[in-house]
Design an enzyme around this catalytic site. Structure first.
Site, PDB file in Angstrom:
ATOM      1  N   GLU A   1       0.822  -1.211   0.000  1.00 48.10           N
ATOM      2  CA  GLU A   1       0.000   0.000   0.000  1.00 48.10           C
ATOM      3  C   GLU A   1       0.850   1.253   0.000  1.00 48.10           C
ATOM      4  OE1 GLU A   1      -2.646  -0.614   3.374  1.00 48.10           O
ATOM      5  OE2 GLU A   1      -4.087  -1.000   1.821  1.00 48.10           O
TER       6      GLU A   1
ATOM      7  N   GLU B   1      -5.557  -8.570  -1.508  1.00 49.70           N
ATOM      8  CA  GLU B   1      -6.293  -8.553  -0.238  1.00 49.70           C
ATOM      9  C   GLU B   1      -7.735  -8.199  -0.527  1.00 49.70           C
ATOM     10  OE1 GLU B   1      -4.627  -5.881   2.627  1.00 49.70           O
ATOM     11  OE2 GLU B   1      -2.609  -6.725   2.442  1.00 49.70           O
TER      12      GLU B   1
HETATM   13  C1  IPT Z   1      -4.910  -3.195   4.387  1.00 50.54           C
HETATM   14  C2  IPT Z   1      -3.446  -3.558   4.598  1.00 50.54           C
HETATM   15  O1  IPT Z   1      -2.794  -3.832   3.395  1.00 50.54           O
HETATM   16  C3  IPT Z   1      -3.312  -4.763   5.492  1.00 50.54           C
HETATM   17  O2  IPT Z   1      -1.958  -4.917   5.861  1.00 50.54           O
HETATM   18  C4  IPT Z   1      -4.195  -4.617   6.682  1.00 50.54           C
HETATM   19  O3  IPT Z   1      -3.746  -3.516   7.398  1.00 50.54           O
HETATM   20  C5  IPT Z   1      -5.600  -4.390   6.207  1.00 50.54           C
HETATM   21  O4  IPT Z   1      -5.670  -3.234   5.486  1.00 50.54           O
HETATM   22  C6  IPT Z   1      -6.596  -4.166   7.293  1.00 50.54           C
HETATM   23  O5  IPT Z   1      -6.602  -5.240   8.142  1.00 50.54           O
HETATM   24  S1  IPT Z   1      -5.102  -1.490   4.089  1.00 50.54           S
HETATM   25  C7  IPT Z   1      -6.708  -1.135   3.440  1.00 50.54           C
HETATM   26  C8  IPT Z   1      -7.778  -1.309   4.406  1.00 50.54           C
HETATM   27  C9  IPT Z   1      -6.670   0.296   3.021  1.00 50.54           C
END
Ligand code: IPT
Length: 993
Positions: free
Chosen positions: A209, A305
């Protein structure tokens, strides 16, 4: 991590792009009306010693020339500190249809100090990668260097906070440390790459990110530096980045070097709110302003993700953590179907669900935003139990594995449901002619509608806020599915018959129409199904879920091989286990989990778990006449449906009894508050400069804990001076993460406890939480203060301060805020201006086994009171509940024995509870391992998972509780008990950690 996700909503658009059916680039051009037979499922990956090729086009990955849809789940080995249990989670994922695991690697977990990297014990990354290969899982590895994941400093080691240079840029000092880390981690990864056949690492992510310096040369230089470094370390699999949302950041070509061409994937993440209309993010969708997969038309749709739950913050204040049952309720099975099927419908063929097993942020791992449990409301809970959220994951995962047509889809001509409340995505495979319809209902009531455009004239039901995928013109074994009104799940050939499984919601009426030139002689093997034959079509209907599995055998239709059609509701489908063996696939029905299946001679040997008594049924290759379960022969017969059917149910599990916790011993644990405490071996805090982002206040020495090498947990300060005994009040400025606190004593007398207020929703302030604890000296104390030690003529005073500093900021914006001070920042006095000599003490040398984040600097921790080998026989006996009113630290210890039967996997938790008005918190140590923090008056967490391996399930255990009491209320502990969180007959062998 981001608490406000408004941007995501704004990007959610809807697309109705009518893509034409194209066959361009198709290796085999087929007549769409005559599906080509589908091949066997893609091979299960392993460390097979052979080199492999990993390529891709805009549809999917292409591994050794075959298309692969990645159906992946995220788990973090560092959140499960018991390597044997990694296998348990991976085997469970694999059985439930996942073919890949995605894992961050946390730099801070492996590095206690610059130049020191530890991959042993619970940090054995190589073992994790080997286990993944042994369980047939591809690996998506994400070693950062920056990760976030709601861990301390976003994964940066504590020591990095005290170094020069701006992290997450091309700053040379930072890059030097990055090199150290990547060299260490890549030495392990390079040995487990799928390309070399020595492991199953398939993809590798750099950074996470990273959107702060995207348009700046230093940001681009940083990313291309990471790219080149990882390549130079021999990592030859495709690399990618996880774009924070759909901005098109770091699409191929964006480094400006061109070096990444052809071996770089574009990935983006998405965490939709349960109440939003699922967005079209894929290459078929509009993807928002700049992105989604449309930002990178030559690479396959990739969501590294996809939200599978959400993290939960501490209770109280506006954060208001509600516990993970709530995350699992709001992001439930229907959420998964709705959002993930929409992803598939948008051409996303690399799909990772964050989290799939969340685990535990034990020790001082959690970021300020979260508490110990990182359960995440994921499909597997923190105690390793399967939850109902696995139903869609299992059904979609098996479908993707056994129906390869889904790996190459184009958008088909637009199709509407008769009732337009159902949104339809039409997808078609240009090679086989198979068609799929993803049907989604975004309304609050169930909708049933025919799809005349697709030739489906019976109603298809989609429940409220739910979705399903149905198929048409799909080759299933030797026959062709005309269409179905429920989702296909498995198609395989076992022995002398083809088997097709369909799954849906309980009570749904399933209709499956097969092409059948000759009138067949179907055989109903269960009471519910019915059929009719007309004009070359066999129409089978069955209500789902009535009495488990419903079976119909189709034969006599001129096809030489019969077909078994199976119908399952969600709960039944979760007990169906297709499994590949070298002699062909098999299908097992009954147990709660199938871990392995091996054919030897005429016997099939199965291992797995049962949670209750269950039937066992196996459809397997020809010649299989005997079956064993977990090593025991199971008497069986051949059933009418061609399965081996156990004559008696397999036994369930006897739930083990857990002992009450008593025999507590107690000792108070803050001698540092006493004026005569010997602090001569503490570090003098007299630095004048720091690399912290927090400025050093005028006239103050640097008091920031990190500058003295204390990066985790509690830190003590002792300030000493002589004279200046007119002091009336003092003010202690300090900085912590969420739920930090400060306790102070003057000459051994408590001044009070100050708790870090939770700032408002203003994100800008969250990295640098600061507060001033102001204490007036009560008249009594002032008198005592002035009167002390008149005999020496010099009045020596000691101010003792304990700071629970919680954690470093995550530095999500790449502003260096992980370096914001933690601990005291400035101390000022009224009524005098003493010259204070400061000493500081934090955690002792990092525990070589439990790692750098296990301990802070409490007296008991430095003296080993948390360790099982510590001898507490001179401690006082204590009965719980307690109701002491005292500011400071009190330790409690007890031993308990467990006697869980071998072959039983018991998952045990520790539950703490008390009157929520009582201001105290507890650091929990099991056999020396810091299993987390309970804050009685904040919550919401009351249950702490104790992982087997650290927990001795057959033997003695030591529990130590370090209780920090504010002194403003009576303090517990009150209820402290063990709870059984899950039990199964089966499990994996567990080695003591
Ligand atoms: C995303 C992150 O990449 C991950 O590491 C973790 O923090 C996750 O969020 C939330 O659990 S960030 C995204 C919500 C903008």
């Amino acid at each position: 991590m981001e608490l406000s996700r408004r941007t995501f909503h704004a990007l959610a658009g809807t697309a109705a792009l009518g893509f034409a059916l194209t066959g361009s680039g198709s290796p085999t051009s087929a007549n769409p009306s005559r599906p080509a037979p589908t091949g066997p499922p893609p091979p299960v990956p392993s460390a097979d010693g052979r080199p492999h090729e990993i390529g891709f086009d805009h549809h999917s990955l292409i591994v050794d020339g075959r298309r692969l849809v990645l159906w992946s789940g995220e788990m973090h080995p560092f959140r499960l500190p018991s390597p044997s249990l990694w296998r348990d989670v991976l085997e469970k994922m694999r059985a439930h249809g996942y073919n890949a695991v995605s894992a961050y690697v946390a730099w801070n977990h492996h590095s206690p100090a610059p130049g020191r990297y530890d991959f042993t014990g619970v940090r054995d990354l190589d073992l994790f990668l080997r286990t993944a290969a042994e369980t047939g899982m591809y690996v998506i590895l994400r070693p950062g260097p920056y990760i976030n994941a709601e861990v301390d400093a976003g994964g940066f080691p504590g020591w990095l906070t005290a170094t020069e240079g701006r992290a997450r840029t091309s700053d040379p000092t930072y890059l030097r440390y990055v090199d150290e880390w990547l060299t260490a981690v890549n030495a392990i990864v390079a040995k487990r790459l799928f390309t070399r056949g020595t492991g199953t690492v398939l993809l590798y992510q750099i950074e996470n990110e990273y959107d702060a310096h995207v348009d700046e040369p230093s940001g681009r230089a940083y990313m291309s530096y990471l790219y080149e470094k990882v390549r130079a370390d021999g990592i030859d699999v495709p690399l990618f980045h996880n774009d924070k949302g759909r901005n098109g950041h770091w699409a191929p070509g964006s480094f400006g070097t061109g070096g990444e061409k052809g071996r770089w994937l574009y990935g983006f993440d998405g965490y939709p709110e349960p109440d939003e209309v699922p967005p079209d993010w894929g290459s078929f969708g509009t993807g928002g302003r700049k992105g989604g997969a449309t930002a990178s038309p030559k690479t396959p749709g990739f969501v590294p993700e996809s939200g599978g739950g959400w993290f939960d913050p501490w209770g109280g204040s506006w954060f208001d953590g509600k516990g993970y049952a709530e995350a699992r309720r709001t992001r439930d099975a229907a959420y998964e179907r709705r959002f993930y099927l929409t992803n598939l419908a948008n051409g996303i063929t690399l799909h990772n669900v964050y989290m799939t097993y969340g685990g535990t942020s034990w020790g001082w791992l959690p970021a300020p935003a979260v508490y110990t449990s990182y359960d995440y409301g994921a499909a597997f809970d923190e105690a390793r139990n399967a939850t109902p959220k696995l139903a869609p994951m299992h059904q979609i995962g098996q479908l993707l594995r056994f129906v390869p047509d889904l790996a190459r889809l184009n958008r088909g001509k637009s199709v509407r449901a008769a009732d337009e409340r159902i949104k339809v995505y039409h997808l078609a495979n240009p090679d086989t002619g198979a068609r799929f319809y993803v049907l989604r209902n975004d309304t609050g009531e169930a909708v049933s509608s025919p799809l005349p455009d697709a030739g489906i004239d019976v109603p298809v039901t989609v429940p409220a806020r739910d979705a399903k995928l149905i198929a048409a013109n799909l080759r299933l074994g030797r026959r062709t599915l005309v269409h179905s009104t429920v989702q296909p799940m498995v198609s395989l050939t076992a022995g002398r018959q083809d088997i097709a499984v369909f799954a849906g919601r309980r009570g749904e009426m399933a209709q499956v129409v097969l092409e059948c030139a000759d009138e067949p002689t179907p055989m109903r093997l269960d009471a519910e199904p019915a059929w009719s034959w007309n004009l070359g079509k066999l129409n089978i209907t069955a209500p789902l879920g009535a009495g488990g599995l419903s079976r119909v055998r189709v034969e006599g239709d001129g096809v030489d091989t019969p077909m078994l059609v199976l119908f399952a509701d969600d709960a039944t489908a979760l007990r169906l286990w297709p499994h590949e063996t070298p002699s062909g696939p098999l299908l097992v029905y009954g147990p709660a989990l199938l871990r392995s299946a091996e054919l030897r001679g005429s016997t099939v040997h199965l291992t797995g778990d049962t949670t209750g008594a269950t039937g066992l049924e196996v459809w397997g290759p020809r010649g299989i006449t005997h079956v064993t379960w977990n090593g025991r022969p199971v008497p069986s017969r051949i059933s009418a449906s061609g399965s081996l059917l156990a004559l008696r149910p397999l036994p369930g599990v006897t739930r083990p009894a857990l002992p009450a916790l008593d025999g507590w011993r107690r000792r108070s644990g803050n001698p540092e508050a006493e004026p005569d405490f010997d602090d001569s071996d503490w570090t003098t805090a007299d630095k004048e400069t720091t690399f912290s982002t927090t400025p050093v206040p005028d006239g103050q020495p640097v008091l920031f804990a990190d500058d003295y090498g204390f990066h985790y947990g509690d830190v003590w300060y002792r300030g000493e001076w002589t004279g200046e005994d007119g002091i009336e009040s003092l003010s202690l400025a300090y900085s912590t993460g969420t739920q930090g606190l400060l306790m102070a004593w003057l000459d051994g007398e408590p001044l009070g406890t100050h708790r870090m207020p939770v700032p408002g929703k203003d994100r800008a302030r969250q990295g640098t939480w600061t507060a001033k604890a102001a204490f007036d000296l009560p008249e009594e104390l002032r008198k005592k203060f002035r009167a002390e030690r008149p005999e020496t003529g010099r009045r020596r005073h000691v101010l003792s301060v304990l700071v629970r500093r919680m954690q470093h900021d995550m530095d999500g914006e790449a502003l260096g805020t992980h370096k914001a001070a933690r601990g005291l920042t400035a101390v000022t006095f009224a009524g005098g201006s003493p010259e204070v000599k400061w000493r500081i003490q934090g955690a002792a040398t990092p525990d070589p086994v439990r790692g750098p984040m296990n301990n802070g600097g409490l007296h008991g921790e430095r003296e080993g009171w948390h360790l099982p080998e510590y001898d507490d026989k001179d401690w006082k006996d204590a009965q719980l509940p307690r109701a002491d009113r005292r500011q400071g630290v009190t330790w409690y210890r007890t031993d308990f024995r467990l006697d869980v039967a071998p072959g039983v996997d018991a998952s045990v938790g520790l539950v703490l509870d008390d009157d929520p008005g009582r201001a105290y918190r507890v650091q929990i140590f099991l056999n020396g391992w810091n299993m987390g923090q309970y804050i009685n008056d904040v919550g919401p967490q009351h249950t702490f998972v104790l992982p087997n391996g650290i927990l001795r399930t057959r033997g003695a255990n030591t529990l130590a509780l370090a209780v920090l009491s504010d002194g403003t209320t009576p303090s517990g502990p009150r209820d402290v008990r063990l709870a059984l969180l899950g039990a199964a007959a089966g499990g994996v062998p567990v080695t003591a950690v």
